[in-house]
Motif scaffolding. Structure first.
Motif, PDB file in Angstrom:
ATOM      1  N   LYS A  17      58.549  78.930  29.368  1.00 24.86           N
ATOM      2  CA  LYS A  17      57.765  77.597  29.904  1.00 24.86           C
ATOM      3  C   LYS A  17      58.563  78.107  31.601  1.00 24.86           C
ATOM      4  CE  LYS A  17      57.155  72.913  30.947  1.00 24.86           C
ATOM      5  NZ  LYS A  17      57.695  71.828  29.970  1.00 24.86           N
ATOM      6  N   TYR A  18      59.321  78.411  31.789  1.00 28.92           N
ATOM      7  CA  TYR A  18      60.160  77.747  33.584  1.00 28.92           C
ATOM      8  C   TYR A  18      60.299  80.006  33.609  1.00 28.92           C
ATOM      9  CZ  TYR A  18      60.340  73.614  32.996  1.00 28.92           C
ATOM     10  OH  TYR A  18      59.210  72.041  33.109  1.00 28.92           O
ATOM     11  N   PHE A  19      60.529  81.007  32.520  1.00 29.24           N
ATOM     12  CA  PHE A  19      60.049  82.244  33.479  1.00 29.24           C
ATOM     13  C   PHE A  19      59.837  82.947  32.730  1.00 29.24           C
ATOM     14  CE2 PHE A  19      64.705  80.130  33.659  1.00 29.24           C
ATOM     15  CZ  PHE A  19      64.874  80.376  34.801  1.00 29.24           C
ATOM     16  N   GLU A  20      59.121  84.274  33.622  1.00 29.61           N
ATOM     17  CA  GLU A  20      58.616  85.221  32.791  1.00 29.61           C
ATOM     18  C   GLU A  20      59.439  87.056  33.724  1.00 29.61           C
ATOM     19  OE1 GLU A  20      54.849  84.906  33.747  1.00 29.61           O
ATOM     20  OE2 GLU A  20      55.079  84.151  35.918  1.00 29.61           O
ATOM     21  N   MET A  21      58.808  87.921  33.166  1.00 22.96           N
ATOM     22  CA  MET A  21      58.808  89.034  34.298  1.00 22.96           C
ATOM     23  C   MET A  21      58.193  89.763  34.601  1.00 22.96           C
ATOM     24  SD  MET A  21      61.864  89.321  32.545  1.00 22.96           S
ATOM     25  CE  MET A  21      62.551  90.674  32.895  1.00 22.96           C
ATOM     26  N   ASP A  22      57.797  90.289  35.850  1.00 19.96           N
ATOM     27  CA  ASP A  22      57.190  90.657  36.732  1.00 19.96           C
ATOM     28  C   ASP A  22      56.773  92.235  36.545  1.00 19.96           C
ATOM     29  OD1 ASP A  22      58.686  91.654  38.916  1.00 19.96           O
ATOM     30  OD2 ASP A  22      58.631  90.051  39.808  1.00 19.96           O
ATOM     31  N   SER A  23      56.000  92.887  37.427  1.00 19.43           N
ATOM     32  CA  SER A  23      56.010  94.160  37.423  1.00 19.43           C
ATOM     33  C   SER A  23      56.426  95.177  37.852  1.00 19.43           C
ATOM     34  CB  SER A  23      54.487  94.385  37.478  1.00 19.43           C
ATOM     35  OG  SER A  23      54.722  94.306  39.261  1.00 19.43           O
ATOM     36  N   GLU A  24      57.727  94.460  38.936  1.00 19.19           N
ATOM     37  CA  GLU A  24      59.104  95.326  38.757  1.00 19.19           C
ATOM     38  C   GLU A  24      59.829  95.243  38.052  1.00 19.19           C
ATOM     39  OE1 GLU A  24      59.849  93.569  42.606  1.00 19.19           O
ATOM     40  OE2 GLU A  24      57.903  93.761  43.410  1.00 19.19           O
ATOM     41  N   GLY A  25      59.931  94.823  36.864  1.00 15.79           N
ATOM     42  CA  GLY A  25      61.008  94.071  36.106  1.00 15.79           C
ATOM     43  C   GLY A  25      62.158  93.410  36.060  1.00 15.79           C
ATOM     44  N   LYS A  26      61.508  92.621  37.027  1.00 10.35           N
ATOM     45  CA  LYS A  26      62.723  91.609  37.542  1.00 10.35           C
ATOM     46  C   LYS A  26      61.609  89.773  37.091  1.00 10.35           C
ATOM     47  CE  LYS A  26      65.346  93.301  40.861  1.00 10.35           C
ATOM     48  NZ  LYS A  26      66.010  92.822  41.348  1.00 10.35           N
ATOM     49  N   ALA A  27      62.483  88.749  37.045  1.00  9.52           N
ATOM     50  CA  ALA A  27      62.082  86.953  36.252  1.00  9.52           C
ATOM     51  C   ALA A  27      62.280  86.696  36.788  1.00  9.52           C
ATOM     52  CB  ALA A  27      63.107  86.582  36.018  1.00  9.52           C
ATOM     53  N   VAL A  28      60.753  86.221  36.950  1.00  9.83           N
ATOM     54  CA  VAL A  28      60.291  85.001  38.050  1.00  9.83           C
ATOM     55  C   VAL A  28      60.935  83.982  37.148  1.00  9.83           C
ATOM     56  CG1 VAL A  28      57.886  84.518  38.623  1.00  9.83           C
ATOM     57  CG2 VAL A  28      58.282  86.687  38.457  1.00  9.83           C
ATOM     58  N   LEU A  29      60.974  83.068  38.108  1.00  8.64           N
ATOM     59  CA  LEU A  29      61.084  81.214  37.829  1.00  8.64           C
ATOM     60  C   LEU A  29      59.554  80.369  38.446  1.00  8.64           C
ATOM     61  CD1 LEU A  29      62.579  78.798  37.001  1.00  8.64           C
ATOM     62  CD2 LEU A  29      63.336  78.537  39.383  1.00  8.64           C
ATOM     63  N   LYS A  30      58.707  80.062  37.394  1.00  5.77           N
ATOM     64  CA  LYS A  30      57.728  79.762  37.627  1.00  5.77           C
ATOM     65  C   LYS A  30      57.099  78.419  38.531  1.00  5.77           C
ATOM     66  CE  LYS A  30      56.094  81.768  32.979  1.00  5.77           C
ATOM     67  NZ  LYS A  30      55.852  81.013  31.952  1.00  5.77           N
ATOM     68  N   GLY A  31      56.792  78.022  39.142  1.00  2.95           N
ATOM     69  CA  GLY A  31      56.770  77.006  39.702  1.00  2.95           C
ATOM     70  C   GLY A  31      57.582  76.613  40.573  1.00  2.95           C
ATOM     71  N   ALA A  32      58.256  77.677  41.065  1.00  3.96           N
ATOM     72  CA  ALA A  32      59.632  77.396  42.295  1.00  3.96           C
ATOM     73  C   ALA A  32      59.035  77.202  43.778  1.00  3.96           C
ATOM     74  CB  ALA A  32      61.002  78.559  42.288  1.00  3.96           C
ATOM     75  N   LYS A  33      60.323  76.894  44.077  1.00  5.32           N
ATOM     76  CA  LYS A  33      60.273  77.755  45.842  1.00  5.32           C
ATOM     77  C   LYS A  33      61.012  78.128  46.661  1.00  5.32           C
ATOM     78  CE  LYS A  33      57.827  73.120  46.971  1.00  5.32           C
ATOM     79  NZ  LYS A  33      57.614  71.837  47.581  1.00  5.32           N
ATOM     80  N   GLU A  34      60.460  79.593  47.358  1.00  2.35           N
ATOM     81  CA  GLU A  34      62.034  80.122  48.397  1.00  2.35           C
ATOM     82  C   GLU A  34      62.962  79.534  48.916  1.00  2.35           C
ATOM     83  OE1 GLU A  34      62.797  84.606  49.728  1.00  2.35           O
ATOM     84  OE2 GLU A  34      60.719  83.628  48.756  1.00  2.35           O
ATOM     85  N   ILE A  35      63.965  79.270  48.871  1.00  2.00           N
ATOM     86  CA  ILE A  35      65.106  78.621  49.961  1.00  2.00           C
ATOM     87  C   ILE A  35      65.865  79.672  50.444  1.00  2.00           C
ATOM     88  CG2 ILE A  35      65.710  76.538  50.531  1.00  2.00           C
ATOM     89  CD1 ILE A  35      64.364  74.808  48.891  1.00  2.00           C
ATOM     90  N   ASP A  36      65.756  79.908  51.353  1.00  2.00           N
ATOM     91  CA  ASP A  36      67.251  81.122  51.492  1.00  2.00           C
ATOM     92  C   ASP A  36      67.425  82.023  50.838  1.00  2.00           C
ATOM     93  OD1 ASP A  36      67.224  79.111  54.122  1.00  2.00           O
ATOM     94  OD2 ASP A  36      68.953  78.066  52.802  1.00  2.00           O
ATOM     95  N   GLY A  37      65.891  82.795  50.331  1.00  2.00           N
ATOM     96  CA  GLY A  37      66.247  84.008  49.287  1.00  2.00           C
ATOM     97  C   GLY A  37      66.370  83.838  47.803  1.00  2.00           C
ATOM     98  N   LYS A  38      66.589  82.172  47.826  1.00  2.00           N
ATOM     99  CA  LYS A  38      67.372  82.130  46.564  1.00  2.00           C
ATOM    100  C   LYS A  38      65.793  80.986  45.807  1.00  2.00           C
ATOM    101  CE  LYS A  38      71.432  81.948  46.109  1.00  2.00           C
ATOM    102  NZ  LYS A  38      72.093  82.046  46.904  1.00  2.00           N
ATOM    103  N   PHE A  39      65.500  81.125  44.731  1.00  2.00           N
ATOM    104  CA  PHE A  39      64.028  79.978  44.040  1.00  2.00           C
ATOM    105  C   PHE A  39      64.671  78.920  43.231  1.00  2.00           C
ATOM    106  CE2 PHE A  39      63.153  84.754  44.812  1.00  2.00           C
ATOM    107  CZ  PHE A  39      61.430  84.674  45.333  1.00  2.00           C
ATOM    108  N   ILE A  40      64.487  78.208  43.581  1.00  2.00           N
ATOM    109  CA  ILE A  40      64.676  76.717  42.994  1.00  2.00           C
ATOM    110  C   ILE A  40      63.171  75.533  42.268  1.00  2.00           C
ATOM    111  CG2 ILE A  40      65.585  74.384  44.031  1.00  2.00           C
ATOM    112  CD1 ILE A  40      66.813  76.273  46.682  1.00  2.00           C
ATOM    113  N   LEU A  41      64.103  74.969  41.482  1.00  3.73           N
ATOM    114  CA  LEU A  41      62.776  74.206  41.133  1.00  3.73           C
ATOM    115  C   LEU A  41      63.635  73.278  39.847  1.00  3.73           C
ATOM    116  CD1 LEU A  41      60.074  73.718  40.516  1.00  3.73           C
ATOM    117  CD2 LEU A  41      60.505  74.645  37.465  1.00  3.73           C
TER     118      LEU A  41
END
Length: 81
Positions: free
Chosen positions: A25-49
């Protein structure tokens, strides 16, 4: 049920995909092979939701082999994982 803040450090991620398997529901993998936190905002290099507390997100954070996911209880400010 309370609210939690997910803090995801993409630079730490090694692409194990455990988070996406445990909490799609909140995590998926991208084409680079890393996780994406769906709907998150990037703040200071970290993704927050901010989300409602749920077991799948706890399992995702606990399953990360490099601890790229932290969970914070929004009411107390305490780091849960």
């Amino acid at each position: 049920m309370g609210k939690i803040k997910i803090i995801y450090n993409r630079e730490t991620c090694i692409g194990a995909a455990a988070c996406a398997a445990m909490d799609p529901k909140y995590f998926e993998m991208d084409s680079e092979g890393k996780a994406v936190l769906k709907g998150a905002k990037e703040i200071d290099g970290k993704f927050i939701l901010e989300i409602d507390d749920n077991d799948d997100t706890y399992q995702a954070a606990e399953s990360c082999p490099v601890r790229a996911i932290k969970l914070i209880n929004l009411e107390s400010g305490e780091e849960i994982i």
